[in-house]
Design an enzyme around this catalytic site. Structure first.
Site, mmCIF file in Angstrom:
data_model
loop_
_atom_site.group_PDB
_atom_site.id
_atom_site.type_symbol
_atom_site.label_atom_id
_atom_site.label_comp_id
_atom_site.label_asym_id
_atom_site.label_seq_id
_atom_site.Cartn_x
_atom_site.Cartn_y
_atom_site.Cartn_z
ATOM 1 N N TYR A 128 -11.272 6.130 -16.206
ATOM 2 C CA TYR A 128 -11.282 4.859 -15.485
ATOM 3 C C TYR A 128 -11.674 3.708 -16.418
ATOM 4 C CZ TYR A 128 -12.396 1.542 -11.714
ATOM 5 O OH TYR A 128 -12.449 0.448 -10.880
ATOM 6 N N ASP A 144 0.861 -1.175 0.000
ATOM 7 C CA ASP A 144 0.000 0.000 0.000
ATOM 8 C C ASP A 144 0.898 1.225 0.000
ATOM 9 O OD1 ASP A 144 -3.180 0.179 0.449
ATOM 10 O OD2 ASP A 144 -2.251 1.999 1.221
#
Length: 261
Positions: free
Chosen positions: A169, A49
């Site tokens: 996207y 992350d």
């Protein structure tokens, strides 16, 4: 609206395998699939992350909730090649080789095409599509050298279907689908499989913050079940693709959706 079914217990589908998952420290699909991999018997797990505190908390939570001691965390921004290389090297070392890579990192947003800047377009494409490419490129030499391995990519039904304010996207996710199919052909001769999932709507905290209640209700109404998927329902399909039950599948994109035509 039908209620979500009970959470399905693990069946050891990944027994003895090691797994690396990108962007898995949040409340979304990444953490759900990490938890599911542990519940399905993986011997070791590494998650990445970009948020240090969230990553540390996720590692400890996975250990506590699943009982798997061999859970590791590594900071990584998939938009930075040096960090991608460092993540793959760390995973190969800590896990004793990576059997399964799950490319979950992605970035969305809402913007009309006429209002979208080059920077907004490029950022979504760089993280969502090129990040998946960077991770695949870095991992394949290791898997191909061993003659085995599985990569599972996280795409979206927007790679097939249109939605306002989602051009960047949707383009990125369509690219992930194409990358999946093409790289799968190249990797097949080395015994490596590459597939993808294509979720419609999986509800989690981040999505709730990033989208209006009206939009989420509208999207859920398009589903045959009248509800969004639970993140673990998407994770289940990713685990299936990662498992030996999908041994004859490569270059496929599985829709995780109950959308009506």
């Amino acid at each position: 609206m039908r209620q979500a079914p009970p959470y399905v217990p693990g069946h050891q589908l990944l027994a003895g395998k090691s797994v690396l998952i990108t962007a898995a420290a949040g409340a979304g699909i990444g953490f759900a699939v990490a938890k599911r991999c542990a519940e399905e018997g993986c011997r070791a797990l590494m998650i990445s992350d970009i948020h240090p505190r969230r990553l540390e908390e996720a590692v400890e939570r996975l250990k506590a909730e699943t009982g798997l001691a061999a859970v590791y965390g590594q900071l990584c921004n998939v938009a930075v090649e040096s960090e991608v290389q460092a993540l793959v090297a760390a995973a190969e070392d800590c896990l004793g080789g990576v059997d399964v890579l799950i490319n979950n990192a992605g970035l969305g947003g809402q913007k009309l095409v006429v209002e979208m800047s080059d920077e907004e377009w490029a950022r979504v494409l760089d993280i969502t599509l090129t990040g998946t490419f960077r991770m695949t490129r870095a991992m394949l030499p290791h898997m191909q050298g061993r003659g085995r391995g599985v990569i599972v990519n996280n795409a979206s039904v927007l790679g097939w279907r249109a939605q306002k304010e989602q051009a960047h996207y949707a383009a990125a996710k369509a690219g992930v689908m194409a990358l999946t199919r093409c790289s799968a052909l190249e990797a097949a001769e080395f015994g490596v499989r590459i597939n993808a999932v294509s979720p419609s709507i999986a509800l989690h905290d981040f999505l709730k913050k990033a989208s209006s209640e009206e939009l989420l209700a509208q999207l859920a109404s398009r589903e045959a079940f009248g509800r969004a998927a639970e993140v673990w329902e998407v994770a289940n399909v990713m685990v299936f693709l990662a498992s030996d039950y999908a041994s004859y599948m490569t270059g496929e994109v599985l829709s995780v959706s109950s959308q009506q035509a």
